[in-house]
Every structure is written in structure tokens, then in C-alpha cells.
Design an enzyme around this catalytic site. Sequence first.
Site, short mmCIF file in Angstrom:
data_model
loop_
_atom_site.label_atom_id
_atom_site.label_comp_id
_atom_site.label_asym_id
_atom_site.label_seq_id
_atom_site.Cartn_x
_atom_site.Cartn_y
_atom_site.Cartn_z
N SER A 124 0.83 -1.21 0.00
CA SER A 124 0.00 0.00 0.00
C SER A 124 0.86 1.25 0.00
O SER A 124 1.97 1.25 0.56
CB SER A 124 -0.89 0.00 1.26
OG SER A 124 -1.47 1.27 1.47
N TYR A 148 -1.46 -0.58 10.68
CA TYR A 148 -1.78 -1.19 9.37
C TYR A 148 -0.60 -0.98 8.41
O TYR A 148 -0.12 -1.93 7.79
CB TYR A 148 -3.05 -0.56 8.79
CG TYR A 148 -3.21 -0.85 7.33
CD1 TYR A 148 -2.92 0.12 6.37
CD2 TYR A 148 -3.58 -2.11 6.89
CE1 TYR A 148 -3.03 -0.15 5.03
CE2 TYR A 148 -3.69 -2.40 5.54
CZ TYR A 148 -3.40 -1.40 4.62
OH TYR A 148 -3.49 -1.69 3.28
N LYS A 152 2.17 -3.66 6.42
CA LYS A 152 2.49 -3.68 4.99
C LYS A 152 4.00 -3.53 4.79
O LYS A 152 4.61 -4.22 3.97
CB LYS A 152 1.72 -2.59 4.25
CG LYS A 152 0.22 -2.85 4.16
CD LYS A 152 -0.08 -4.19 3.49
CE LYS A 152 -1.57 -4.43 3.34
NZ LYS A 152 -1.87 -5.75 2.74
C1 WQD Z 1 -9.25 9.86 0.87
C2 WQD Z 1 -9.44 11.36 1.09
C3 WQD Z 1 -9.68 11.97 3.39
C4 WQD Z 1 -13.51 9.87 3.94
C5 WQD Z 1 -6.70 4.82 3.01
C6 WQD Z 1 -5.65 3.99 3.65
C7 WQD Z 1 -4.80 3.33 2.61
C8 WQD Z 1 -5.68 2.56 1.66
C9 WQD Z 1 -6.74 3.47 1.05
C10 WQD Z 1 -5.77 0.26 2.30
C11 WQD Z 1 -8.64 11.90 2.27
C12 WQD Z 1 -10.95 12.26 2.62
C13 WQD Z 1 -12.33 10.36 3.41
C14 WQD Z 1 -14.55 10.77 4.34
C15 WQD Z 1 -13.17 12.61 3.62
N1 WQD Z 1 -6.31 1.49 2.34
N2 WQD Z 1 -12.17 11.72 3.25
N3 WQD Z 1 -14.32 12.11 4.16
O1 WQD Z 1 -6.90 7.80 3.70
O2 WQD Z 1 -5.99 8.14 1.35
O3 WQD Z 1 -6.11 5.85 2.28
O4 WQD Z 1 -7.48 4.03 2.13
O5 WQD Z 1 -4.78 -0.09 1.70
O6 WQD Z 1 -3.91 2.46 3.24
O7 WQD Z 1 -4.82 4.88 4.39
O8 WQD Z 1 -8.22 7.03 1.68
O9 WQD Z 1 -10.58 7.20 1.06
O10 WQD Z 1 -9.95 7.19 3.53
O11 WQD Z 1 -9.46 9.21 2.12
O12 WQD Z 1 -13.01 13.84 3.47
O13 WQD Z 1 -15.64 10.37 4.83
O14 WQD Z 1 -10.81 11.59 1.38
O15 WQD Z 1 -9.39 13.01 4.32
O16 WQD Z 1 -8.22 13.23 1.94
P1 WQD Z 1 -6.77 7.32 2.31
P2 WQD Z 1 -9.63 7.61 2.13
#
Ligand code: WQD
Length: 337
Positions: A124, A148, A152
Site C-alpha cells: 500500500s 496497518y 504492509k
Molecule cells: C481519501 C481522502 C480523506 C472519507 C486509506 C488507507 C490506505 C488505503 C486506502 C488500504 C482523504 C478524505 C475520506 C470521508 C473525507 N487502504 N475523506 N471524508 O486515507 O488516502 O487511504 O485508504 O490499503 O492504506 O490509508 O483514503 O478514502 O480514507 O481518504 O473527506 O468520509 O478523502 O481526508 O483526503 P486514504 P480515504
Amino acid sequence: MAKILLTGAAGYIASHTWLALQAAGHEVVGVDNFSNSSPLVLERLRELGGRAPVFEQVDVCTPALAQVFERHRPDAVVHFAAFKAVGESTSQPLAYYRNNIGGLVNVCETMQRSGCRRIVFSSSATVYGVPERLPLTEDAPVSAVNPYGATKLMGETILRDLGASDPQWQTACLRYFNPVGAHESGRIGEDPRGIPNNLMPYVAQVAIGRRERLQVFGDDYDTPDGTGVRDYIHVCDLADGHVAALRRLLEQPGSLTVNLGTGRGYSVLELVKAYEQASGRPIPYDIVARRPGDVAACYADPAQAQALLGWRARHDLQRMCEDSWRWQSMNPQGFQA
Ligand code: WQD
């Protein structure tokens, strides 16, 4: 062609990879303990793949995995099975270390005893921690910023040490950026249990009316519109990346680590707008405080995957949203119906 064992096979990325491997002519065997997936996926795979999936309900952390290898003798393994919620890993670190590290070690030990030494590992972009420079290349500094991510990073270390200990081992670590979207049929897709942690499935549930409003975690980042920027990649492009990585392991010696991303970052508000266009539904949102642990921006330099695998992502954000919406609108309750 080859016989490929998928762990976590009923999961979101694995189920899409299953179809891509079959389409590439491989034989696929799947194992899953359904701890974070539904048996309904197997019915959809039979429908979409045109044949009954070869599947065994097994926990990869248990000795039962050995019988799967004895029965099926795979040529290679794609190891998806792992817990993957960043926030949950912070509150339950031991469960993450036992499952993610213990599972990988058991898979590798079982492979070794069975004479199977090719593995593709779901890594990841989280291993990059807080990016110092963007876009991210594979030689960028790595660090664990949550349990997590630590599992990885440790997984990659385990496979590197394994390859160094025995040159017969061939490993491919695939660093996923942000997987989103769904198979164009709308019959399989992302189906998180409970409140979605990730942006796209949450937006999809707002669009379908399962959630009232989206919370945007901060609009004061140093990004064009102040909201977080991420490299969203269509799950089918990701699946094709696994097919390309397996082809390389089967056809050439050596191991590799590559980013699987598009190289293009989109902000939260850009994704919301694209989803409104794709679904024709409004996505009401409120700007709230930043989420602890979030970084401002994270996106890939995908050149290494292009050079080593001859692979690059082909779907754009609009297609990611269209395919996500088709899945969500055809399956309002996901697989939990
Ligand atoms: C994306 C953007 C949030 C939800 C995570 C894990 C990573 C991988 C993918 C497993 C960010 C914003 C999110 C919400 C929001 N998982 N957001 N409101 O954090 O980049 O990655 O998921 O492998 O390991 O860390 O993805 O989709 O959670 O967030 O504003 O309800 O959307 O702040 O900017 P992230 P995400």
C-alpha cells in the site's frame, strides 16, 4: 498458463483480480474466511466468469492452508488476505499484527513446504508515510505511521529477506494507491461493512441515500482547493496490474516492487463533483476537522510499473465514478441483501 491461488479471494480487489486472471487464461483457486467479505461474491464470480469458482473456506493463519496446497498445487500465490482499516489498526494493533503478519508468514511457510515460490503481495502507498516529495517513486523514504502501514512495510521486509535467503523465491510487492470503482457489469464492487472509512464508498452511499451527508475532513490543506488529494485508481486497472506482475514472475527471474497508481491526484471536492455528474445525484457535504493521520496529498509516479510490467492505468475519474455508481445503484445494500 498457470494455476494461481488467491487469498482473501472474496474481497473487493481479489474478486476483480480473479476475473482478470481467468480472462488471461489462468486457472484460479480462491481461499477466504469471509471475515470481511460475503459468500455471495462467489455466485457473482460464477455468473461473470462463466464457470463455478474453485474455492475453499480457509483462514490463512491456520494449518488448514496446507491441505489447500496439497489439493491444488498452485504455481503462484496472490496474497490479498489482510485487515485494512487504518483507524481500526490503531485501536486493535495485536489483531492486525497477528492476522496480517501471521497470515503472511503462514502462507510463505506453506508455500515453501509445497515448493511454490512465487508470490504477489498486496502492499500500500501507506508505506510512504508522510510524502516528502511528489509524485512518489518506489525509492522514496518509507515509514510506518500506523499499525496497518507497519504490517504492509513488514510484509515487504519479510519478502525481501525471503528472496535474499533463497534465490528461488520471486516476489512482487504492489503498492496500491486508492482503489475505487467496480466491474462494469455492476455485479461486484466495494462493500464495506458498517460506516465506510474510505471516501468513494461513503460518497456512493450518500448518492444512493444510505447516508445523509458527507463529512469532508478539512479544507485547509496546502492543495488547490484545500481538501485532500489522492491518486484514485480503478479496481479493474489494479486487477490488470496483478495479471502483469504475475506474467513477469512466471516469465522472468527476479523480484520487484512497484506503485500501482495513475500518477494523477484528485481532491475530495473534485471527486464529489465527478460523482454528482456520474450519478445525477447531489452529494451534500459539510467541511469538518481534519482526520488524524491524514496527509495533504499523495499520488504515484507510475513509471516503474510501466517499465517493468508494461502496465499503466487506463480508466479516468469519471469512469471510476460511473462504474462505482452502477454497482451501488444496482446493489443498494451491497452483498448484505
Ligand atoms: C481519501 C481522502 C480523506 C472519507 C486509506 C488507507 C490506505 C488505503 C486506502 C488500504 C482523504 C478524505 C475520506 C470521508 C473525507 N487502504 N475523506 N471524508 O486515507 O488516502 O487511504 O485508504 O490499503 O492504506 O490509508 O483514503 O478514502 O480514507 O481518504 O473527506 O468520509 O478523502 O481526508 O483526503 P486514504 P480515504
